[in-house]
Design an enzyme around this catalytic site. Sequence first.
Site, PDB file in Angstrom:
ATOM      1  N   ASP A  36       0.825  -1.232   0.000  1.00  0.00           N
ATOM      2  CA  ASP A  36       0.000   0.000   0.000  1.00  0.00           C
ATOM      3  C   ASP A  36       0.846   1.264   0.000  1.00  0.00           C
ATOM      4  OD1 ASP A  36       0.638  -0.369   2.719  1.00  0.00           O
ATOM      5  OD2 ASP A  36      -1.412  -0.039   3.456  1.00  0.00           O
ATOM      6  N   GLY A 123      -3.020  -7.943  14.035  1.00  0.00           N
ATOM      7  CA  GLY A 123      -2.955  -7.723  12.591  1.00  0.00           C
ATOM      8  C   GLY A 123      -4.318  -7.652  11.927  1.00  0.00           C
ATOM      9  N   GLU A 164      -3.139   8.503  12.151  1.00  0.00           N
ATOM     10  CA  GLU A 164      -2.169   7.495  12.597  1.00  0.00           C
ATOM     11  C   GLU A 164      -0.734   7.919  12.239  1.00  0.00           C
ATOM     12  OE1 GLU A 164      -3.609   3.710  12.816  1.00  0.00           O
ATOM     13  OE2 GLU A 164      -1.660   2.798  13.187  1.00  0.00           O
ATOM     14  N   ASP A 176      -5.815  -0.213   5.799  1.00  0.00           N
ATOM     15  CA  ASP A 176      -6.677  -0.601   6.918  1.00  0.00           C
ATOM     16  C   ASP A 176      -7.833   0.382   7.096  1.00  0.00           C
ATOM     17  OD1 ASP A 176      -4.617  -2.371   7.076  1.00  0.00           O
ATOM     18  OD2 ASP A 176      -3.760  -1.554   8.910  1.00  0.00           O
TER      19      ASP A 176
HETATM   20  C1  GLA Z   1      -0.298  -2.693   8.387  1.00  0.00           C
HETATM   21  C2  GLA Z   1      -0.456  -1.277   7.856  1.00  0.00           C
HETATM   22  C3  GLA Z   1      -0.988  -1.287   6.433  1.00  0.00           C
HETATM   23  C4  GLA Z   1      -0.185  -2.211   5.525  1.00  0.00           C
HETATM   24  C5  GLA Z   1       0.002  -3.569   6.188  1.00  0.00           C
HETATM   25  C6  GLA Z   1       0.931  -4.456   5.413  1.00  0.00           C
HETATM   26  O1  GLA Z   1      -1.558  -3.286   8.517  1.00  0.00           O
HETATM   27  O2  GLA Z   1      -1.310  -0.531   8.686  1.00  0.00           O
HETATM   28  O3  GLA Z   1      -1.026   0.024   5.926  1.00  0.00           O
HETATM   29  O4  GLA Z   1       1.034  -1.622   5.187  1.00  0.00           O
HETATM   30  O5  GLA Z   1       0.514  -3.454   7.507  1.00  0.00           O
HETATM   31  O6  GLA Z   1       0.357  -4.827   4.206  1.00  0.00           O
END
Ligand code: GLA
Length: 389
Positions: A36, A123, A164, A176
Site C-alpha cells: 500500500d 494484525g 495514525e 486498513d
Molecule cells: C499494516 C499497515 C498497512 C499495511 C500492512 C501491510 O496493517 O497498517 O497500511 O502496510 O501493515 O500490508
Amino acid sequence: MHDPAVFRSEHLARFQAEPTVFAAPGRVNLIGEHTDYAEGFVMPAAINFATLAGISPRSDGKIAIYSENYGEERYFEAADLPAKASRHWTDYPLGVVAILAGEGLAIPGFSLSVWGDIPLGSGLSSSASVEVATALAVLEVSGASYPSSAMTGPMLARLCQRAENEFVGANCGIMDQFISANGAKDHALLLDCRDLSFRLAPIPANVALVIANTMVKHSVAGGEYTTRRAEVEAACAVIASHRPEVRFLRDATVQDLNRWGSEMTPNSLKRARHVITENLRTVAAADALAKGDLAELGRLMAEAHASYSKDFEGSCAEADTMVALAQDLPGLIGARLTGGGFGGCTINLVEQSEAQDFVEALGGRYAAQVGIVPQIHICHASGGAHRLE
Ligand code: GLA
C-alpha cells in the site's frame, strides 16, 4: 459482538445522555502485503469484528473518552487539544479529532464511549477501526454530514490514516482505514492505493474466511515495519536514479531489479522483489476470484506467503508453522500470514462445509506443535463503517 442496546445504556448511565452509535469493522487482507505504501494493490475484506463508538454532545466544552475495554475514562478540553501523542489508547481517537480540527471542523464538547472485539495487536486493524468509528462519531456531533461530496468514504480513510501517521506516529499505509470505511458485505475489495479506485471481488457463499491467531503480537509502531518500509523506499530510489519516472515500487518491474539490483543492499533487493511480485499476484488474485478460479487463488496465496516470509522476512516461526499446518487439511483453498507481519493472524480460505472441522484440526495441531492454544474464528466479509439505528 457486544449487544448495541447494552452499549447504549452504559453510555447513558455514564454520561447522562443518549448516544448515537457507529460501528467500524476490522479487516483481513487476502493478499497484497506491504504494497500500500508503495502505491500498489491490496485485496482486503472487512470482517465481523468491530469497534463501536457512541457519542453525545456536552455543554461544558470538554471531551470525555471512555474505553469499555480498558475500563478507563479521560477528559480533555475541546478548545485546547493535546498537540502530540502520549502513547496511550486515547491517542487514536484524539488523533482523529486533531486531524478533523486541523481540516477546519469546529469540534464541540462531547462524550465518547468506545468498545471493540478485534483482538489488539493481532494484525486485524483494531486501531484503524477505532479511528474510523471515532471519525464518524465526531462528524456527527459536529453537524457534518457523511457520506457527502465534502466527505466521501475514501476521504475519510485518508484523514484517519493521517491521524495514525501524523498524530500517533505510526507510518502505516492506507489499506486498513480504507477497508474499514469502505468494505462491502460478501466481497473483498481490490484497491489501487495510487488513486484509491477499487473494484469488488465477490467471495463465494461456500467459502469461509478462517482467521487463525498465532497469539504472537505485532505492532505497526514497532521498529520492523519502519525498517522494512525504509528498505523498500531505498530500493525504489536506486531504480529511480535510472528511471526517474519510477516514483514508487508500483512503477517498477522485475526487469528493473535484474538490471539494477546489484546497486541495492541485499535486503533492499529482497524487499523490493516481494513488493513488485506481490503487486502482480494481487491483481491476478482479484481476477481469479472474479472468475471463481479458487485453485488459482490458493496458489497465489501460497506464493504470496513464501515471498512474505523469505524475501520480505515479515513472518515469524509461529506464523510459518500455522500456514504449514493448514496445507493438507480438507477444504483448504489457500493460507497465508495477513497484515503487518511479525506475528498476528493467518487467513485461511476454506470450503464452508469443512470450516468447523478445519478450525478444530488446525487448533489442535498448532497447540501440539507450538505449545500455544490459538484463537481461530470463522468470519465473513462485512460491510464498512456505518451508523447503528
Ligand atoms: C499494516 C499497515 C498497512 C499495511 C500492512 C501491510 O496493517 O497498517 O497500511 O502496510 O501493515 O500490508
